[in-house]
Design a protein around this motif. Structure first.
Motif, PDB file in Angstrom:
ATOM      1  N   ALA A   1      29.634  60.900  75.004  1.00 21.89           N
ATOM      2  CA  ALA A   1      30.198  62.008  75.776  1.00 21.89           C
ATOM      3  C   ALA A   1      31.441  62.555  75.106  1.00 21.89           C
ATOM      4  O   ALA A   1      32.210  61.816  74.494  1.00 21.89           O
ATOM      5  CB  ALA A   1      30.536  61.546  77.187  1.00 21.89           C
ATOM      6  N   VAL A   2      31.612  63.868  75.241  1.00 18.78           N
ATOM      7  CA  VAL A   2      32.827  64.543  74.810  1.00 18.78           C
ATOM      8  C   VAL A   2      33.295  65.426  75.960  1.00 18.78           C
ATOM      9  O   VAL A   2      32.493  65.875  76.776  1.00 18.78           O
ATOM     10  CB  VAL A   2      32.615  65.397  73.533  1.00 18.78           C
ATOM     11  CG1 VAL A   2      32.331  64.522  72.335  1.00 18.78           C
ATOM     12  CG2 VAL A   2      31.508  66.417  73.725  1.00 18.78           C
ATOM     13  N   GLU A   3      34.589  65.651  76.020  1.00 22.45           N
ATOM     14  CA  GLU A   3      35.147  66.542  77.023  1.00 22.45           C
ATOM     15  C   GLU A   3      35.230  67.931  76.399  1.00 22.45           C
ATOM     16  O   GLU A   3      35.773  68.100  75.315  1.00 22.45           O
ATOM     17  CB  GLU A   3      36.530  66.058  77.440  1.00 22.45           C
ATOM     18  CG  GLU A   3      37.072  66.755  78.643  1.00 22.45           C
ATOM     19  CD  GLU A   3      38.349  66.105  79.145  1.00 22.45           C
ATOM     20  OE1 GLU A   3      38.868  66.584  80.166  1.00 22.45           O
ATOM     21  OE2 GLU A   3      38.832  65.134  78.536  1.00 22.45           O
ATOM     22  N   VAL A   4      34.669  68.930  77.089  1.00 26.41           N
ATOM     23  CA  VAL A   4      34.568  70.277  76.536  1.00 26.41           C
ATOM     24  C   VAL A   4      35.271  71.286  77.434  1.00 26.41           C
ATOM     25  O   VAL A   4      35.128  71.258  78.652  1.00 26.41           O
ATOM     26  CB  VAL A   4      33.083  70.670  76.348  1.00 26.41           C
ATOM     27  CG1 VAL A   4      32.945  72.126  75.938  1.00 26.41           C
ATOM     28  CG2 VAL A   4      32.426  69.773  75.314  1.00 26.41           C
ATOM     29  N   LEU A   5      36.022  72.160  76.795  1.00 21.66           N
ATOM     30  CA  LEU A   5      36.644  73.299  77.465  1.00 21.66           C
ATOM     31  C   LEU A   5      35.774  74.525  77.217  1.00 21.66           C
ATOM     32  O   LEU A   5      35.437  74.826  76.072  1.00 21.66           O
ATOM     33  CB  LEU A   5      38.023  73.585  76.867  1.00 21.66           C
ATOM     34  CG  LEU A   5      39.088  72.517  77.031  1.00 21.66           C
ATOM     35  CD1 LEU A   5      40.221  72.741  76.037  1.00 21.66           C
ATOM     36  CD2 LEU A   5      39.615  72.549  78.441  1.00 21.66           C
TER      37      LEU A   5
ATOM     38  N   GLN B   1      36.887  80.187  83.848  1.00 21.06           N
ATOM     39  CA  GLN B   1      36.569  78.776  84.065  1.00 21.06           C
ATOM     40  C   GLN B   1      37.849  77.965  84.201  1.00 21.06           C
ATOM     41  O   GLN B   1      38.843  78.239  83.549  1.00 21.06           O
ATOM     42  CB  GLN B   1      35.745  78.209  82.898  1.00 21.06           C
ATOM     43  CG  GLN B   1      34.332  78.698  82.852  1.00 21.06           C
ATOM     44  CD  GLN B   1      33.498  78.182  84.007  1.00 21.06           C
ATOM     45  OE1 GLN B   1      33.732  77.104  84.532  1.00 21.06           O
ATOM     46  NE2 GLN B   1      32.524  78.968  84.407  1.00 21.06           N
ATOM     47  N   LYS B   2      37.767  76.935  85.038  1.00 29.05           N
ATOM     48  CA  LYS B   2      38.911  76.034  85.212  1.00 29.05           C
ATOM     49  C   LYS B   2      38.449  74.616  84.880  1.00 29.05           C
ATOM     50  O   LYS B   2      37.335  74.238  85.194  1.00 29.05           O
ATOM     51  CB  LYS B   2      39.425  76.106  86.639  1.00 29.05           C
ATOM     52  CG  LYS B   2      39.952  77.485  86.995  1.00 29.05           C
ATOM     53  CD  LYS B   2      40.716  77.448  88.285  1.00 29.05           C
ATOM     54  CE  LYS B   2      41.287  78.731  88.760  1.00 29.05           C
ATOM     55  NZ  LYS B   2      41.169  79.923  88.079  1.00 29.05           N
ATOM     56  N   GLY B   3      39.297  73.853  84.248  1.00 29.11           N
ATOM     57  CA  GLY B   3      38.971  72.463  83.963  1.00 29.11           C
ATOM     58  C   GLY B   3      38.074  72.284  82.750  1.00 29.11           C
ATOM     59  O   GLY B   3      37.925  73.178  81.932  1.00 29.11           O
ATOM     60  N   THR B   4      37.509  71.091  82.669  1.00 32.00           N
ATOM     61  CA  THR B   4      36.664  70.720  81.537  1.00 32.00           C
ATOM     62  C   THR B   4      35.320  70.205  82.038  1.00 32.00           C
ATOM     63  O   THR B   4      35.145  69.951  83.228  1.00 32.00           O
ATOM     64  CB  THR B   4      37.336  69.622  80.696  1.00 32.00           C
ATOM     65  OG1 THR B   4      37.544  68.467  81.512  1.00 32.00           O
ATOM     66  CG2 THR B   4      38.660  70.088  80.103  1.00 32.00           C
TER      67      THR B   4
ATOM     68  N   ASP C   1      27.739  69.112  82.672  1.00 32.60           N
ATOM     69  CA  ASP C   1      27.657  68.930  84.113  1.00 32.60           C
ATOM     70  C   ASP C   1      28.714  69.773  84.771  1.00 32.60           C
ATOM     71  O   ASP C   1      29.874  69.731  84.386  1.00 32.60           O
ATOM     72  CB  ASP C   1      27.876  67.453  84.483  1.00 32.60           C
ATOM     73  CG  ASP C   1      26.779  66.577  83.920  1.00 32.60           C
ATOM     74  OD1 ASP C   1      25.617  67.012  83.988  1.00 32.60           O
ATOM     75  OD2 ASP C   1      27.087  65.491  83.424  1.00 32.60           O
ATOM     76  N   ALA C   2      28.314  70.544  85.747  1.00 40.08           N
ATOM     77  CA  ALA C   2      29.255  71.387  86.488  1.00 40.08           C
ATOM     78  C   ALA C   2      28.908  71.340  87.962  1.00 40.08           C
ATOM     79  O   ALA C   2      27.760  71.175  88.322  1.00 40.08           O
ATOM     80  CB  ALA C   2      29.183  72.825  85.974  1.00 40.08           C
ATOM     81  N   ALA C   3      29.893  71.492  88.788  1.00 42.19           N
ATOM     82  CA  ALA C   3      29.650  71.517  90.225  1.00 42.19           C
ATOM     83  C   ALA C   3      29.808  72.935  90.738  1.00 42.19           C
ATOM     84  O   ALA C   3      30.451  73.740  90.179  1.00 42.19           O
ATOM     85  CB  ALA C   3      30.611  70.595  90.954  1.00 42.19           C
TER      86      ALA C   3
END
Length: 141
Positions: free
Chosen positions: A53-57, A63-66, A139-141
């Motif tokens: 896993a990687v954290e992506v902007l 968009q807000k967050g990662t 993954d997004a909510a």
């Protein structure tokens, strides 16, 4: 329903402003097979490859967050280098596919993304996933 599984999409349709990796690559825990004392890395259901896993902007200003993006590869993927003096790594994902689902915690529609590979933006040719095709999920909510 006749359509099952992921829908193929273009990188520019999902990330019209671009995407950036924040931080490094981490192994994803298999919660069913791991215990407190024994970490077991998750494997992709389709390919059997290890999941990272990687954290992506998302560079979209709305968009807000990662997002956590998952990469499938037999060894830890090598991400491109960040430009000098820049804290984030610009990337593009090749072979993107979207899988929608309902988030059981919130009841809201969410989605995951898989990709064949990750590479530096605007580069042509082989993607960078330790010499193998990789995959990613957003993954997004």
């Amino acid at each position: 329903m006749a359509v099952q599984g992921p829908f193929k999409v273009a990188f520019g349709d999902v990330f019209p402003y671009g995407a950036y990796i924040k931080g490094g690559v981490e192994p994803v825990r298999d919660f069913d097979r791991s215990t407190r004392e024994n970490f077991v890395q998750a494997r992709d259901k389709d390919s059997g490859e290890l999941v990272w896993a990687v954290e992506v902007l998302d560079a979209d200003p709305e968009q807000k967050g990662t997002f956590k993006v998952k990469l499938m590869a037999p060894v830890q993927p090598i991400i491109p280098e960040a430009p000098a003096g820049f804290p984030f790594v610009p990337v593009e994902f090749d072979g993107l596919a979207v899988t929608p689902y309902v988030n059981s915690g919130t009841g809201r529609l969410a989605y995951s993304l898989k990709a064949a590979a990750v590479r530096p933006p605007n580069s042509r040719g082989a993607a960078r996933t330790s010499g193998k095709d990789g995959a990613a999920a957003k993954d997004a909510a």
